[in-house]
Design an enzyme around this catalytic site. Structure first.
Site, PDB file in Angstrom:
ATOM      1  N   ASP A 262       0.874  -1.164   0.000  1.00  0.00           N
ATOM      2  CA  ASP A 262       0.000   0.000   0.000  1.00  0.00           C
ATOM      3  C   ASP A 262       0.917   1.221   0.000  1.00  0.00           C
ATOM      4  O   ASP A 262       2.095   1.140   0.363  1.00  0.00           O
ATOM      5  CB  ASP A 262      -0.956   0.001   1.197  1.00  0.00           C
ATOM      6  CG  ASP A 262      -2.140   0.947   0.958  1.00  0.00           C
ATOM      7  OD1 ASP A 262      -2.053   1.782   0.021  1.00  0.00           O
ATOM      8  OD2 ASP A 262      -3.134   0.866   1.690  1.00  0.00           O
TER       9      ASP A 262
HETATM   10  C1  BGC Z   1      -4.931   3.389  -0.007  1.00  0.00           C
HETATM   11  C2  BGC Z   1      -5.016   2.382  -1.131  1.00  0.00           C
HETATM   12  C3  BGC Z   1      -4.828   3.078  -2.460  1.00  0.00           C
HETATM   13  C4  BGC Z   1      -3.497   3.803  -2.441  1.00  0.00           C
HETATM   14  C5  BGC Z   1      -3.193   4.551  -3.713  1.00  0.00           C
HETATM   15  C6  BGC Z   1      -3.666   4.221  -0.092  1.00  0.00           C
HETATM   16  O1  BGC Z   1      -3.692   5.248   0.832  1.00  0.00           O
HETATM   17  O2  BGC Z   1      -5.000   2.727   1.230  1.00  0.00           O
HETATM   18  O3  BGC Z   1      -6.246   1.723  -1.099  1.00  0.00           O
HETATM   19  O4  BGC Z   1      -4.918   2.172  -3.498  1.00  0.00           O
HETATM   20  O5  BGC Z   1      -3.499   4.755  -1.386  1.00  0.00           O
HETATM   21  O6  BGC Z   1      -4.023   5.640  -3.873  1.00  0.00           O
END
Ligand code: BGC
Length: 751
Positions: A262
Site C-alpha cells: 500500500d
Molecule cells: C490506499 C489504497 C490506495 C493507495 C493509492 C492508499 O492510501 O489505502 O487503497 O490504493 O493509497 O491511492
C-alpha cells in the site's frame, strides 16, 4: 554456388529472425520460459528498477528490452483521474473522466455474481483506454465495525458472500488484460491508526472470517496482484509479513502474482527483501524523513537493496523471485499483445453501472399507510403519482455528488445524476417536486481538484433550514429524505473512522420534526455503513441507497417509482446500537496503545462472532438482519428437499425448493442457505452462509431453485492442526430469504 548463396541467405535470415525474436518475445513459448529468458538478460540495476515505483502510480519497465512502464490506478469503483508525476495533485488532464460504478458495498448487496463479472469487465475496458495495467482493487476487508470509514469500498461482513462476489470481479477485470490488486491484505478493518494497529486475532478467526475472500480471489480468481495492508499482524507490517505473505499467500495458496505495498506501507528493507513484498509504492521517505520529492532511489527496495546485494549480505535469489513475478505481471498485461484498446464512458458502461445500482438498492422497510384516494392502506412505496400533487425532497444528499471524496477511491466522473435531478427527470411535470435542504453537512466545492457538481454553498442557519423543510412538508403527498453519511472526513472516508453510529448534522432531529407534520416519510440512507435509526419504527419506508456512482439519481428514481423492483439484500447486519456490534460490545475497538511505542494492539476479542454470527451468539436484535431486503412483490418458498440424507467427503449435497412470485409484479428473490453444525469439537457459529442464488420471477411464476454444497461448507479451521477439518456427524441446512427468515430446515449427515 546457387545452393551456397541460398544457404547463406537462409542462415542470415534465420539469424535475423532469431535476433529479432528472442525467447521472451516469442509468444509461442511458454510464459515461464519467456520470464527466465528476460530475467537472464537483465542487469542488477534493471532488476532493482522494476520492483519499486518511479512516480506516484507507475513503476519502470525495461526500456532496453522493450517492456513499457507499468501504470496502476485506483480503484475500485472507476479509474481515478491522473495525478502529477510525483504529487497527489490532479494532473489537470481533460481526458481522464470516467464512468463511476456503484461502491462495492452496493455490488455485494446485489448478491449477484454476474453483476460482479460485468463490473470487472467494464472497469477493465475503462482502464485499458486510460492505459492502466493494474486497478488497485477490489477491496474485501471484512465489515467488522460500522465505524470503519472504508466499509463502502468493501463487500460486507460475510466471507462467503465476499468470496463469491470478488472472484467474478477479478476474472472480469483480468479477462481484459488488466490486473486486479486485491486489497488490503489483511486485517485492515478500521482506518483510525491504520499505520499503527497491530491486530491480535486467533488463527481460526483469521482463516474463517478475514482470509477467505482473499483466498478465493487468489485460488479461484487467480488475481495477478494483491496489496499489502498498512497495519501490522503479529507485530510485523503486513506489506512485509512473513506469515501472511510468505507462508499463507505464496506457499499455501500458491500465489504467482505480485505483492504490491500500500502507498507508504513499506518500512524496512530487509523485511521487504525476505518477507514477500514484490513491488514498493508510495513511500514518502528517503528512509528517514517524510516529504522528500522524487525520492524513488531511496525507496526501501531501491538503492538500499542494491547495496546489500553488492556487500554480499544477500544474493540475487530473493530479487529474482520478485523480478520473475513482476515479469509475469508484464506478460499478463503490458506485454499482452492481444488485449484490446478499451473504451471509456460508453453507453454499455453506464448501463452496467445503472443495473448494479438498481439491483443493489435495498428496500429495508415499507409499511402500509392510508392512501388519499380511497383511504385504503397500501405500502408507502412505490410512489403513486396518480395519488399525488406535490412531493417534497429533503436533505443535502439529494444534491451532493458522492463520486467525489472519500479518499483514494474518489473519481472524476463524466457525470453523476444527483437524486433530486433523477427524480425530477423521471417524474417530469406530472407532480410538483419541491426541495428543502434541511441541514448542512458539507459545503466543500472541490475535492483534490475535482469540482463538486452543484454548489453546496449555504449561509442559512440549521434552524432556518429545518423550519423551512418542516413548513414545506406540511401537506406534501410524500416527503423523501435523502440523508445518511457522505464522503467527508470522519464519515465514509479513508483515513479515519466515523466518530459515532448516529447520523451526523442533526438529521435525527430533522426526521423527528418532519414526522410531526407528515407521516408519509421515505428515508433514503446514502452510505456504505449502517447508522443508528432511533426513529425507525415511526418512519414507514426506509431505503438503503449506498453510493451509486454516475447513475445514482436514475437508479434511485427507478426504484422509488417502481419502474425497477428492488432486490438488494444487506451484505451486513444493521445493528440497532453500536454496543450490539460484537467488537464494540467487547470493547475490542480501536485497541490499546503500547506505552512508549507507536503501536496500538487491537485484539479481535469477538473472534468468529462478527455480524450475524454475533447476533446469534449474543442474542441481540438488529434493526435489519444480514441478508434482509424487501421487494414490491411477495414470494413464497416451498419446503426444501435434499437429494440425500448422508454425504461423504467426496460428495456434494443439493437442496431443492420451489420459489413462487405471489405478488403482482415481476421481481427477484435471493434464496440463502446457511449451514449449522449440530455438534463439533470446537465452538462454531450457530449458522454460516454457504450458498445463495438470485432468481427472477414473473408474477405467478414458480421456479425450482437448487443449492449445492460440498464438504468445504461443513469445514472449520482447526488451529491445533493448522488446517481445515470437517467432522462427521449431523448438520442442518437452513434455507430462506434472510438470516432471520429461514423457512426450511433440512437435517443431513456427513459420514
Ligand atoms: C490506499 C489504497 C490506495 C493507495 C493509492 C492508499 O492510501 O489505502 O487503497 O490504493 O493509497 O491511492
Amino acid at each position: 554456388m546457387k545452393h551456397l548463396i541460398a544457404t547463406i541467405v537462409l542462415t542470415v535470415a534465420a539469424q535475423t529472425v532469431f535476433a529479432q525474436q528472442p525467447i521472451y518475445l516469442d509468444e509461442s513459448k511458454n510464459i515461464e520460459e519467456r520470464i527466465e529468458d528476460a530475467l537472464n538478460r537483465m542487469t542488477l540495476d534493471e532488476k532493482i528498477a522494476v520492483i519499486h515505483a518511479q512516480s506516484k502510480f507507475s513503476s519502470a519497465g525495461i526500456k532496453r528490452l522493450g517492456f513499457p512502464d507499468f501504470w496502476t490506478d485506483d480503484g475500485p469503483h472507476g479509474v481515478r483521474p491522473d495525478v502529477l508525476w510525483d504529487e497527489w495533485e490532479q494532473a489537470g488532464q481533460t481526458n481522464d473522466s470516467c464512468a463511476a460504478f456503484p461502491a462495492l458495498s452496493c455490488l455485494a448487496a446485489t448478491w449477484n455474481p454476474q453483476m460482479a463479472r460485468l463490473y470487472g469487465e467494464s472497469l477493465g475496458e475503462e482502464a485499458l483506454y486510460r492505459n492502466k495495467a493494474m486497478i488497485l482493487g477490489p477491496g474485501v476487508n471484512i465489515y467488522r465495525t460500522p465505524l470503519n470509514g472504508r466499509n463502502f469500498e468493501y463487500m460486507g461482513e460475510d466471507p462467503w458472500l465476499a468470496s463469491r462476489m470478488v472472484v467474478p470481479y477479478v476474472q472480469g477485470l483480468q479477462s481484459k488484460g488488466v490486473a486486479a490488486c486485491v486489497k488490503h491484505y489483511a486485517l485492515n478493518n478500521d482506518e483510525d491508526f491504520r499505520h499503527q494497529v497491530n491486530v491480535i486475532v486467533d488463527d481460526r478467526t483469521l482463516h474463517e472470517i478475514y482470509l477467505p475472500a482473499f483466498r478465493a480471489a487468489v485460488t479461484e480468481g487467480h488475481a495477478w496482484g494483491i496489496m499489502g495492508a498498512y497495519n501490522l499482524y503479529r507485530n510485523q507490517h503486513n506489506c512485509h509479513n512473513e506469515i501472511l505473505l510468505n507462508q499463507i499467500l505464496k506457499r499455501d495458496w500458491q500465489f504467482d502474482g505480485v505483492v504490491v505495498s500500500d502507498w507508504g506501507g513499506t518500512h524496512n528493507t530487509e523485511e521487504a527483501i525476505k518477507n514477500g513484498l514484490d513491488l514498493e509504492f508510495g513511500t514518502w521517505t528517503d528512509g528517514l524523513t517524510m516529504g522528500k520529492t522524487n525520492a524513488y532511489d531511496n525507496y526501501y527496495l531501491a538503492d538500499a537493496y542494491k547495496r546489500l546485494i553488492r556487500e554480499g549480505k544477500y544474493t540475487e535469489r530473493e530479487l529474482n523471485d520478485k523480478v520473475r513475478r513482476v515479469l509475469r505481471l508484464f506478460f499478463r498485461t503490458t506485454m499482452n499483445k492481444h488485449k484490446g484498446y478499451g473504451f471509456l464512458c460508453s453507453e454499455s458502461h453506464y448501463e452496467v453501472a445503472r443495473s448494479i445500482a438498481e439491483e443493489g438498492i435495498v428496500l429495508l422497510k415499507n409499511d402500509k399507510v392510508k392512501t388519499k384516494k380511497n383511504g385504503a392502506a397500501m405500502s408507502l412505496l412505490p410512489l403513486r403519482l396518480d395519488d399525488a400533487k406535490r412531493i417534497l425532497v429533503v436533505g443535502e444528499n439529494a444534491i451532493k455528488m458522492m463520486t467525489v471524496g472519500g479518499g483514494s477511491s474518489s473519481l472524476k466522473a463524466q457525470f453523476e445524476i444527483l437524486p433530486l435531478d433523477g427524480l425530477r427527470k423521471a417524474i417530469g411535470n406530472k407532480v410538483e417536486i419541491d426541495y428543502a435542504r434541511g441541514y448542512v453537512g458539507d459545503t466543500v466545492q472541490s475535492y483534490n481538484g475535482v469540482t463538486v457538481g452543484r454548489s453546496l454553498y449555504e449561509t442559512r442557519t440549521a434552524d432556518v433550514l429545518r423550519n423551512e423543510a418542516v413548513e414545506k412538508a406540511k401537506g406534501a403527498d410524500y416527503v423523501i429524505f435523502f440523508g445518511g453519511l457522505n464522503k467527508s472526513d470522519f464519515q465514509d472516508c479513508e483515513g479515519h473512522d466515523r466518530k459515532q453510529y448516529g447520523l451526523p448534522y442533526g438529521q435525527d432531529e430533522l426526521v423527528e420534526a418532519l414526522l410531526t407534520v407528515n407521516k408519509k416519510l421515505v428515508f433514503v440512507n446514502i452510505s456504505g455503513n449502517a447508522v443508528a435509526m432511533p426513529w425507525m419504527s415511526r418512519v414507514p419506508a426506509i431505503v438503503q441507497g449506498w453510493f451509486l456512482g454516475s447513475e445514482t439519481g436514475e437508479a434511485l428514481a427507478n426504484v422509488l417509482l417502481g419502474i425497477v423492483n428492488p432486490s438488494g439484500k444487506l451484505p451486513f447486519t444493521w445493528h440497532a446500537a453500536l454496543n450490539d456490534v460484537p467488537a464494540h460490545r467487547l470493547n475490542a475497538y480501536p485497541g490499546i496503545w503500547r506505552t512508549q511505542h507507536d503501536i496500538i494492539d487491537e485484539e479481535y476479542k469477538e473472534g468468529l462472532f462478527v455480524g450475524y454470527r454475533g447476533v446469534d451468539k449474543f442474542k441481540t436484535k438488529p434493526l435489519f438482519a444480514f441478508g434482509h431486503g424487501l421487494s414490491y412483490t411477495s414470494f413464497s418458498l416451498g419446503k426444501a428437499i435434499a437429494d440425500k440424507s448422508e454425504m461423504t467427503r467426496e460428495d456434494k449435497i443439493s437442496f431443492t425448493l420451489s420459489v413462487t412470485n405471489t405478488g403482482s409484479c415481476a421481481g427477484s428473490e435471493v434464496v440463502q442457505l446457511y449451514v449449522s453444525d449440530v455438534k463439533s469439537s470446537l465452538p462454531r457459529p450457530l449458522k454460516e452462509l454457504k450458498a445463495f442464488k438470485k432468481v427472477f420471477l414473473q408474477p405467478g411464476e414458480t421456479q425450482n431453485v437448487t443449492l449445492t454444497i460440498d464438504v468445504d461448507a461443513l469445514s472449520f479451521y482447526d488451529d491445533s492442526k493448522q488446517n481445515w477439518v470437517a467432522e462427521p456427524g449431523d448438520f442442518v441446512a437452513l434455507i430462506g430469504t434472510s438470516s432471520d427468515h429461514l423457512t426450511s430446515k433440512v437435517k443431513f449427515k456427513l459420514r
